[in-house]
Write a protein that holds these residues in place. Structure first.
Motif, mmCIF file in Angstrom:
data_model
loop_
_atom_site.group_PDB
_atom_site.id
_atom_site.type_symbol
_atom_site.label_atom_id
_atom_site.label_comp_id
_atom_site.label_asym_id
_atom_site.label_seq_id
_atom_site.Cartn_x
_atom_site.Cartn_y
_atom_site.Cartn_z
ATOM 1 N N ALA A 187 0.836 -1.202 0.000
ATOM 2 C CA ALA A 187 0.000 0.000 0.000
ATOM 3 C C ALA A 187 0.871 1.253 0.000
ATOM 4 O O ALA A 187 0.559 2.233 -0.683
ATOM 5 C CB ALA A 187 -0.922 -0.010 1.230
ATOM 6 N N GLU A 188 1.966 1.211 0.747
ATOM 7 C CA GLU A 188 2.903 2.332 0.774
ATOM 8 C C GLU A 188 3.429 2.620 -0.628
ATOM 9 O O GLU A 188 3.480 3.783 -1.067
ATOM 10 C CB GLU A 188 4.054 2.004 1.718
ATOM 11 C CG GLU A 188 5.132 3.069 1.792
ATOM 12 C CD GLU A 188 6.307 2.627 2.654
ATOM 13 O OE1 GLU A 188 6.370 3.031 3.817
ATOM 14 O OE2 GLU A 188 7.159 1.855 2.135
ATOM 15 N N ALA A 189 3.823 1.577 -1.343
ATOM 16 C CA ALA A 189 4.347 1.755 -2.696
ATOM 17 C C ALA A 189 3.306 2.398 -3.610
ATOM 18 O O ALA A 189 3.610 3.335 -4.364
ATOM 19 C CB ALA A 189 4.792 0.407 -3.265
ATOM 20 N N PHE A 190 2.050 1.916 -3.538
ATOM 21 C CA PHE A 190 1.010 2.488 -4.386
ATOM 22 C C PHE A 190 0.744 3.952 -4.043
ATOM 23 O O PHE A 190 0.467 4.766 -4.930
ATOM 24 C CB PHE A 190 -0.276 1.674 -4.263
ATOM 25 C CG PHE A 190 -0.269 0.403 -5.061
ATOM 26 C CD1 PHE A 190 -0.095 0.417 -6.438
ATOM 27 C CD2 PHE A 190 -0.445 -0.828 -4.448
ATOM 28 C CE1 PHE A 190 -0.086 -0.753 -7.184
ATOM 29 C CE2 PHE A 190 -0.432 -2.003 -5.179
ATOM 30 C CZ PHE A 190 -0.255 -1.969 -6.548
ATOM 31 N N SER A 204 7.850 -1.707 -13.145
ATOM 32 C CA SER A 204 6.757 -1.587 -14.118
ATOM 33 C C SER A 204 5.703 -0.595 -13.641
ATOM 34 O O SER A 204 5.219 0.231 -14.427
ATOM 35 C CB SER A 204 6.112 -2.959 -14.342
ATOM 36 O OG SER A 204 7.010 -3.848 -14.963
ATOM 37 N N ALA A 205 5.361 -0.668 -12.357
ATOM 38 C CA ALA A 205 4.371 0.263 -11.813
ATOM 39 C C ALA A 205 4.881 1.696 -11.872
ATOM 40 O O ALA A 205 4.121 2.633 -12.157
ATOM 41 C CB ALA A 205 4.022 -0.127 -10.373
ATOM 42 N N ASN A 206 6.159 1.876 -11.625
ATOM 43 C CA ASN A 206 6.729 3.219 -11.696
ATOM 44 C C ASN A 206 6.679 3.756 -13.121
ATOM 45 O O ASN A 206 6.389 4.937 -13.335
ATOM 46 C CB ASN A 206 8.165 3.213 -11.198
ATOM 47 C CG ASN A 206 8.782 4.599 -11.215
ATOM 48 O OD1 ASN A 206 8.378 5.466 -10.464
ATOM 49 N ND2 ASN A 206 9.758 4.804 -12.094
ATOM 50 N N LEU A 223 3.480 6.050 -5.572
ATOM 51 C CA LEU A 223 3.335 6.092 -7.026
ATOM 52 C C LEU A 223 2.129 6.927 -7.451
ATOM 53 O O LEU A 223 2.168 7.601 -8.490
ATOM 54 C CB LEU A 223 3.239 4.675 -7.576
ATOM 55 C CG LEU A 223 4.527 3.853 -7.453
ATOM 56 C CD1 LEU A 223 4.271 2.397 -7.813
ATOM 57 C CD2 LEU A 223 5.626 4.432 -8.329
ATOM 58 N N ALA A 224 1.067 6.907 -6.646
ATOM 59 C CA ALA A 224 -0.096 7.741 -6.954
ATOM 60 C C ALA A 224 0.276 9.217 -6.878
ATOM 61 O O ALA A 224 -0.111 10.021 -7.743
ATOM 62 C CB ALA A 224 -1.237 7.427 -5.991
ATOM 63 N N ALA A 225 1.036 9.589 -5.845
ATOM 64 C CA ALA A 225 1.471 10.981 -5.722
ATOM 65 C C ALA A 225 2.342 11.369 -6.905
ATOM 66 O O ALA A 225 2.237 12.483 -7.441
ATOM 67 C CB ALA A 225 2.228 11.177 -4.406
ATOM 68 N N ARG A 226 3.213 10.463 -7.332
ATOM 69 C CA ARG A 226 4.106 10.746 -8.466
ATOM 70 C C ARG A 226 3.313 10.889 -9.763
ATOM 71 O O ARG A 226 3.579 11.797 -10.564
ATOM 72 C CB ARG A 226 5.144 9.632 -8.590
ATOM 73 C CG ARG A 226 6.137 9.837 -9.737
ATOM 74 C CD ARG A 226 7.286 8.852 -9.626
ATOM 75 N NE ARG A 226 7.901 8.984 -8.317
ATOM 76 C CZ ARG A 226 8.339 7.940 -7.589
ATOM 77 N NH1 ARG A 226 8.249 6.710 -8.054
ATOM 78 N NH2 ARG A 226 8.874 8.156 -6.411
ATOM 79 N N ALA A 227 2.361 9.997 -9.976
ATOM 80 C CA ALA A 227 1.564 10.069 -11.197
ATOM 81 C C ALA A 227 0.811 11.402 -11.279
ATOM 82 O O ALA A 227 0.712 12.007 -12.348
ATOM 83 C CB ALA A 227 0.588 8.890 -11.235
#
Length: 229
Positions: free
Chosen positions: A71-74, A123-125, A77-81
């Motif tokens: 969840a931390e990773a997502f 890949s998610a990044n 990544l959401a903030a970055r997107a």
């Protein structure tokens, strides 16, 4: 007078490193030096710099909140997107973007520190940044435990990330050192050029080292020494 915006895409310069290495302070000094050279510049931070990013930052750093590593990773990544739209707009306007962290932090904290699968996180990044890569990343090198002490003494107590174990922070610091290896960089072309900077010494000394690294990359970026003796 501010130089006219570049007639082409601007540059993105990222400052990276473990806790307490001085990224935020030096991002401000670098931006000031660029402004003194009449270079249009904007500072962003991760996570943050957008309404959504700042809300996510509050959750991620809240020491009272328990967050599973995935969840931390997502969240990161959401903030970055969300931030990427602003970054691209700044660059298209010819501005230099100075970033306090970017995706090498995800590689260090989530892949190495949290032991999440490297291929999935990479890949998610790439989904979050849509293939974007910074023009230059400077990894600030500073003793890991001294950096943690600096953070604790300078704030209101350790945040959720800072409260992680010593082993976690040591592994994160080790990952940032791995990123400086040419072989690692060849295997991770999505990261762009990565250079290490010794972050020991006075603030001004470190700023000079950063300016020297940026000047080596773009020799004409500063018309004169932005930090006269």
């Amino acid at each position: 007078m501010m130089r006219p915006a570049l007639g082409h895409r601007g540059r993105m310069i990222v400052l990276e490193g473990a806790e307490g290495v001085g990224k935020t302070t030096q991002a401000g000094h670098l931006a000031d030096a660029l402004r003194e050279a009449d270079v249009p510049v904007v500072i962003v931070r991760e996570p943050g710099a957008t309404w959504l990013g700042e809300k996510i930052r509050g959750l991620l750093l809240d020491a009272r909140v328990e967050i599973e590593p995935r969840a931390e990773a997502f969240l990161f990544l959401a903030a970055r997107a969300q931030l990427m739209g602003d970054i691209r707009a700044h660059l298209e306007a010819g501005k230099t973007v100075v970033a306090d962290r970017f995706f090498l932090s995800t590689y260090a904290y989530q892949i190495t520190g949290r032991a999440l699968p490297a291929d999935l996180i990479r890949s998610a990044n790439q989904l979050a940044v849509a293939g974007f890569k910074p023009d230059l990343t400077l990894v600030l090198n500073f003793p890991v435990h001294a950096g943690l002490d600096r953070k604790v003494k300078g704030g209101d107590g350790p945040d959720r990330i800072e409260r992680a174990s010593a082993a976690f922070h040591e592994s994160v610091a080790g990952a940032f050192q791995d990123f400086l290896d040419p072989g690692w960089q060849r295997a991770h072309p999505e990261c762009g050029p990565v250079i290490g900077v010794d972050a020991t010494g006075t603030e001004t000394t470190v700023t000079r080292k950063i300016i020297a690294a940026v000047t080596e990359r773009w020799p004409s970026i500063f018309d004169s020494d932005p930090l006269p003796a």
